[in-house]
Design a protein around this motif. Structure first.
Motif, PDB file in Angstrom:
ATOM      1  N   THR A 103      36.983  51.131  35.137  1.00 49.96           N
ATOM      2  CA  THR A 103      36.413  50.395  36.206  1.00 49.96           C
ATOM      3  C   THR A 103      37.068  49.468  37.149  1.00 49.96           C
ATOM      4  O   THR A 103      38.353  49.130  36.907  1.00 49.96           O
ATOM      5  CB  THR A 103      35.218  49.393  35.909  1.00 49.96           C
ATOM      6  OG1 THR A 103      35.588  48.414  35.063  1.00 49.96           O
ATOM      7  CG2 THR A 103      34.277  50.262  34.625  1.00 49.96           C
ATOM      8  N   ASP A 104      36.668  49.244  38.137  1.00 52.12           N
ATOM      9  CA  ASP A 104      37.006  48.108  39.113  1.00 52.12           C
ATOM     10  C   ASP A 104      36.037  47.070  38.687  1.00 52.12           C
ATOM     11  O   ASP A 104      34.819  47.381  39.079  1.00 52.12           O
ATOM     12  CB  ASP A 104      36.830  48.511  40.469  1.00 52.12           C
ATOM     13  CG  ASP A 104      37.962  49.569  40.867  1.00 52.12           C
ATOM     14  OD1 ASP A 104      38.956  49.699  40.133  1.00 52.12           O
ATOM     15  OD2 ASP A 104      38.205  50.166  42.025  1.00 52.12           O
ATOM     16  N   HIS A 105      36.489  45.632  38.351  1.00 50.30           N
ATOM     17  CA  HIS A 105      35.825  44.799  38.193  1.00 50.30           C
ATOM     18  C   HIS A 105      36.196  43.481  38.473  1.00 50.30           C
ATOM     19  O   HIS A 105      37.601  43.533  39.100  1.00 50.30           O
ATOM     20  CB  HIS A 105      35.679  44.682  36.575  1.00 50.30           C
ATOM     21  CG  HIS A 105      36.519  44.532  35.781  1.00 50.30           C
ATOM     22  ND1 HIS A 105      37.357  45.662  35.039  1.00 50.30           N
ATOM     23  CD2 HIS A 105      37.249  43.530  35.126  1.00 50.30           C
ATOM     24  CE1 HIS A 105      38.209  45.503  34.428  1.00 50.30           C
ATOM     25  NE2 HIS A 105      38.243  44.293  34.364  1.00 50.30           N
ATOM     26  N   GLN A 106      35.811  42.035  38.383  1.00 49.31           N
ATOM     27  CA  GLN A 106      36.374  41.052  38.838  1.00 49.31           C
ATOM     28  C   GLN A 106      36.549  39.860  37.882  1.00 49.31           C
ATOM     29  O   GLN A 106      35.828  40.067  36.854  1.00 49.31           O
ATOM     30  CB  GLN A 106      35.429  40.481  40.054  1.00 49.31           C
ATOM     31  CG  GLN A 106      34.903  41.248  41.313  1.00 49.31           C
ATOM     32  CD  GLN A 106      34.090  42.405  40.711  1.00 49.31           C
ATOM     33  OE1 GLN A 106      33.054  42.031  39.974  1.00 49.31           O
ATOM     34  NE2 GLN A 106      34.090  43.483  41.416  1.00 49.31           N
ATOM     35  N   VAL A 107      37.569  39.146  37.905  1.00 39.68           N
ATOM     36  CA  VAL A 107      37.810  37.972  37.305  1.00 39.68           C
ATOM     37  C   VAL A 107      37.453  36.855  38.165  1.00 39.68           C
ATOM     38  O   VAL A 107      38.103  36.843  39.397  1.00 39.68           O
ATOM     39  CB  VAL A 107      39.296  37.977  36.444  1.00 39.68           C
ATOM     40  CG1 VAL A 107      39.676  36.568  36.191  1.00 39.68           C
ATOM     41  CG2 VAL A 107      39.512  38.839  35.587  1.00 39.68           C
ATOM     42  N   HIS A 108      36.663  35.921  37.754  1.00 40.75           N
ATOM     43  CA  HIS A 108      36.371  34.873  38.736  1.00 40.75           C
ATOM     44  C   HIS A 108      36.740  33.666  37.979  1.00 40.75           C
ATOM     45  O   HIS A 108      36.456  33.483  36.682  1.00 40.75           O
ATOM     46  CB  HIS A 108      34.913  34.598  38.680  1.00 40.75           C
ATOM     47  CG  HIS A 108      34.253  35.724  39.304  1.00 40.75           C
ATOM     48  ND1 HIS A 108      34.204  36.319  40.603  1.00 40.75           N
ATOM     49  CD2 HIS A 108      33.398  36.829  38.781  1.00 40.75           C
ATOM     50  CE1 HIS A 108      33.386  37.236  40.725  1.00 40.75           C
ATOM     51  NE2 HIS A 108      33.034  37.657  39.647  1.00 40.75           N
ATOM     52  N   THR A 109      37.487  32.819  38.612  1.00 45.46           N
ATOM     53  CA  THR A 109      38.133  31.310  37.960  1.00 45.46           C
ATOM     54  C   THR A 109      37.558  30.428  39.043  1.00 45.46           C
ATOM     55  O   THR A 109      38.086  30.216  40.275  1.00 45.46           O
ATOM     56  CB  THR A 109      39.652  31.328  37.666  1.00 45.46           C
ATOM     57  OG1 THR A 109      39.935  32.346  37.035  1.00 45.46           O
ATOM     58  CG2 THR A 109      40.167  30.279  37.217  1.00 45.46           C
ATOM     59  N   GLY A 110      36.981  29.246  38.403  1.00 49.02           N
ATOM     60  CA  GLY A 110      36.251  28.267  39.148  1.00 49.02           C
ATOM     61  C   GLY A 110      37.347  27.018  38.842  1.00 49.02           C
ATOM     62  O   GLY A 110      37.900  26.983  37.609  1.00 49.02           O
ATOM     63  N   VAL A 111      37.554  26.311  39.612  1.00 38.88           N
ATOM     64  CA  VAL A 111      38.484  24.949  39.540  1.00 38.88           C
ATOM     65  C   VAL A 111      37.656  23.751  40.124  1.00 38.88           C
ATOM     66  O   VAL A 111      36.986  24.073  41.171  1.00 38.88           O
ATOM     67  CB  VAL A 111      39.923  24.957  40.258  1.00 38.88           C
ATOM     68  CG1 VAL A 111      40.780  24.031  40.293  1.00 38.88           C
ATOM     69  CG2 VAL A 111      40.345  26.158  39.585  1.00 38.88           C
ATOM     70  N   CYS A 112      37.694  22.769  39.490  1.00 40.22           N
ATOM     71  CA  CYS A 112      37.258  21.381  40.025  1.00 40.22           C
ATOM     72  C   CYS A 112      38.421  20.481  39.617  1.00 40.22           C
ATOM     73  O   CYS A 112      38.934  20.006  38.827  1.00 40.22           O
ATOM     74  CB  CYS A 112      36.083  20.908  39.406  1.00 40.22           C
ATOM     75  SG  CYS A 112      35.611  19.411  39.842  1.00 40.22           S
ATOM     76  N   ILE A 113      38.871  19.631  40.873  1.00 40.15           N
ATOM     77  CA  ILE A 113      39.735  18.725  41.061  1.00 40.15           C
ATOM     78  C   ILE A 113      39.056  17.359  41.304  1.00 40.15           C
ATOM     79  O   ILE A 113      38.450  17.158  42.340  1.00 40.15           O
ATOM     80  CB  ILE A 113      40.883  18.833  41.764  1.00 40.15           C
ATOM     81  CG1 ILE A 113      41.758  20.224  41.310  1.00 40.15           C
ATOM     82  CG2 ILE A 113      42.169  17.807  41.904  1.00 40.15           C
ATOM     83  CD1 ILE A 113      42.885  21.008  42.041  1.00 40.15           C
ATOM     84  N   LEU A 114      39.219  16.378  40.330  1.00 46.99           N
ATOM     85  CA  LEU A 114      38.686  14.987  40.799  1.00 46.99           C
ATOM     86  C   LEU A 114      39.884  14.012  40.998  1.00 46.99           C
ATOM     87  O   LEU A 114      40.516  14.148  40.085  1.00 46.99           O
ATOM     88  CB  LEU A 114      37.613  14.554  39.641  1.00 46.99           C
ATOM     89  CG  LEU A 114      36.432  15.607  39.353  1.00 46.99           C
ATOM     90  CD1 LEU A 114      35.482  14.998  38.151  1.00 46.99           C
ATOM     91  CD2 LEU A 114      35.369  15.731  40.668  1.00 46.99           C
TER      92      LEU A 114
END
Length: 195
Positions: A103-114
């Motif tokens: 398959t073609d699929h996605q990797v999602h990486t979220g970031v929060c910098i405070l």
């Protein structure tokens, strides 16, 4: 290597991969595991989910680390509107990898910098192109144990790299931390702090 020491940077993650990635640009950080339960208040799209969880981790650490710049991150794999986190066990890992095979699929990486009152939150999405994998290849990979503690049951930086014909996007985002964007944000925060 960048001198981010004035930011008092704190990585809110137990992930050795994120430590390794951040270590490519600076040695000036400490690791502070949030201990935050990864619980969602409701169903949400993958891009929203990883940003929400990254924010939860960063906020939990920021409470006990005033004066620090806190970086939280979270990663999931997405396919056909479903999200896949870390596998529960070997059978679950096998099920995930069979689903992704070919398959073609996605990797999602979220970031929060405070930093103080500032909050920078974003998501990097990477397209992953996985070739069909045989059952023998799957079992050999599972035998390595390297599927444990990884979103989607694989790490692009290990033996599973042989399953991919290509990726589109930030390699390090697929690995767990979008290094280019993180670097840009930290450099901007350093400039704002007068350094």
């Amino acid at each position: 290597m960048c001198d981010f020491a004035p930011l008092n940077l704190c990585l809110a993650s137990a992930s050795p991969r994120r430590r390794e990635i951040l270590g490519l640009i600076t040695r000036d950080f400490t690791v502070c595991v949030s201990g935050e339960d990864e619980v969602l208040p409701h169903q949400m799209p993958a891009e929203e989910m990883v940003q929400y969880l990254a924010r939860q981790k960063a906020q939990a650490v920021a409470k006990s680390r005033p004066g620090c710049t806190v970086l939280g991150s979270d990663t999931v794999v997405g396919l056909d509107g479903r999200t896949y986190g870390k596998p529960r066990d070997r059978d679950h890992a096998a099920e995930m990898l069979r689903t992704f095979s070919g398959t073609d699929h996605q990797v999602h990486t979220g970031v929060c910098i405070l930093r103080g009152q500032r909050e920078i939150v974003f998501c990097e999405t990477v397209q992953m192109h996985m070739r069909p994998i045989t059952e023998a290849e799957l079992q050999a990979y599972l035998d390595t144990g390297l599927w444990a503690d990884k979103a989607g049951a694989y790490g692009i930086n290990g033996p599973a790299a042989a399953f991919f014909t290509g990726i589109e996007g930030d390699f390090y985002a697929a690995f767990g931390l979008p290094l280019c964007r993180v670097y840009q944000v930290l450099t901007e925060l350093l400039a704002d702090a007068g350094h």
